[in-house]
Design an enzyme around this catalytic site. Sequence first.
Site, short mmCIF file in Angstrom:
data_model
loop_
_atom_site.label_atom_id
_atom_site.label_comp_id
_atom_site.label_asym_id
_atom_site.label_seq_id
_atom_site.Cartn_x
_atom_site.Cartn_y
_atom_site.Cartn_z
N TYR A 52 -24.41 -10.52 -34.58
CA TYR A 52 -23.60 -11.70 -34.88
C TYR A 52 -24.53 -12.84 -35.30
CZ TYR A 52 -20.06 -9.23 -32.05
OH TYR A 52 -19.20 -8.30 -31.52
N HIS A 110 -23.08 -0.59 -29.99
CA HIS A 110 -22.05 -1.26 -30.79
C HIS A 110 -21.29 -0.29 -31.68
CE1 HIS A 110 -21.24 -5.45 -32.81
NE2 HIS A 110 -20.14 -4.82 -32.50
N SER A 165 -10.44 -8.44 -29.87
CA SER A 165 -9.35 -8.86 -30.76
C SER A 165 -7.97 -8.66 -30.12
CB SER A 165 -9.42 -8.13 -32.11
OG SER A 165 -10.57 -8.48 -32.82
N PRO A 166 -7.77 -9.10 -28.87
CA PRO A 166 -6.47 -8.89 -28.22
C PRO A 166 -5.35 -9.76 -28.79
CG PRO A 166 -7.85 -10.27 -26.85
CD PRO A 166 -8.72 -9.80 -27.99
N GLY A 216 -5.10 -9.89 -32.09
CA GLY A 216 -5.02 -9.38 -33.46
C GLY A 216 -5.76 -10.22 -34.46
N ARG A 217 -7.03 -10.56 -34.13
CA ARG A 217 -7.87 -11.41 -35.00
C ARG A 217 -7.18 -12.74 -35.29
NH1 ARG A 217 -11.59 -7.59 -36.10
NH2 ARG A 217 -10.87 -5.45 -36.40
N GLY A 218 -6.45 -13.23 -34.30
CA GLY A 218 -5.75 -14.50 -34.42
C GLY A 218 -4.38 -14.40 -35.06
N PHE A 219 -4.06 -13.24 -35.63
CA PHE A 219 -2.80 -13.10 -36.36
C PHE A 219 -1.59 -13.23 -35.45
CE2 PHE A 219 0.22 -10.65 -39.10
CZ PHE A 219 0.12 -11.45 -40.22
#
Length: 330
Positions: A54, A122, A202-203, A205-208
């Site tokens: 990252y 990873h 990503s719980p 959904g990547r912010g979606f």
Amino acid sequence: MDTRTLNDLTVAAQGLGCMGMSEFYGTGDQAEAERTIHRALDLGVTFLDTADMYGPFTNEQLVGAAIAGRREDVVLATKFGNERRPDGSRVGVNGRPEYVHSACDASLQRLGVDVIDLYYQHRVDPSVPIEDTWGALAELVQAGKIRHAGISEAAPDTIRRAHAVQPVTAVQTEYSLWTRDPETDGVFDVCAELGIGFVAYSPIGRGFLSGQIRSVADLEEGDFRRVNPRFQGEAFQQNLRLVDRVRELAEGKGVSATQLALAWVMARSGTEGLPTIVPIPGTKRVSYLEENAAAADVVLTPADLQALDEAAPVGAAAGDRYPDMSSVHV
């Protein structure tokens, strides 16, 4: 914040993904990122997740600077295996034993710590027997450089083989209302069978699932979601319909869609034969961190859970999780 146990490692019931503070989700603000980490620790969100790739490398430096003086408050997780150069270019997946050792030493230096609490592979390197990679991780445990080992985006048989060499404390894979693959691809089954914890990245959904992204134009230039298949064309429109159903349920319960999505992941932990599950929502802002942490107080009834299952059943999301899926579930 309550705690949960991943195999034999006790962590906060909700962690903090730090990736977006340095890369992938548009521009960052280091001062705000450090404030976010400090606020997380104050709220008991003490399970911090980073990786050497990252930035690359800068996210570990950021986390290390933020936890200086508070190391004993933190369960620190980082990762190796996605090899990148300082200029950001990608070398590939590397699981060679000598690389495992050198990557760990470099991460310890960047983080400014003597030991890493949870060190993940990873991505799985298909060119290196998993037994060789995990033999190196066992050596790192014996040397006192790491306390526990984990693996990310691995297939069930790979997890079994790794566990036979060095106990797998946690498997980290994407999991949310729109990514329920671990329920059907055998990953949850093997984790529950072997007593391995599961860390859900990503719980939201990547912010979606927050409902705040209504078009690609809502994303900054350089945001990697702009090229993600789930944010493209008809897949985006289908996924918006899923998000709107979740948002309606959240409004009926008097919470945000983000909080409902997180509460669902947390409520799944240890139920119906599933392993212990700990979500690590990522954010780079204090306000979102506080919203996420409050999801731990949301109580879902059986009726709530049924409604969510009907709104976002397994396989409901349209599009692949990544433009290139070749390095996941290996």
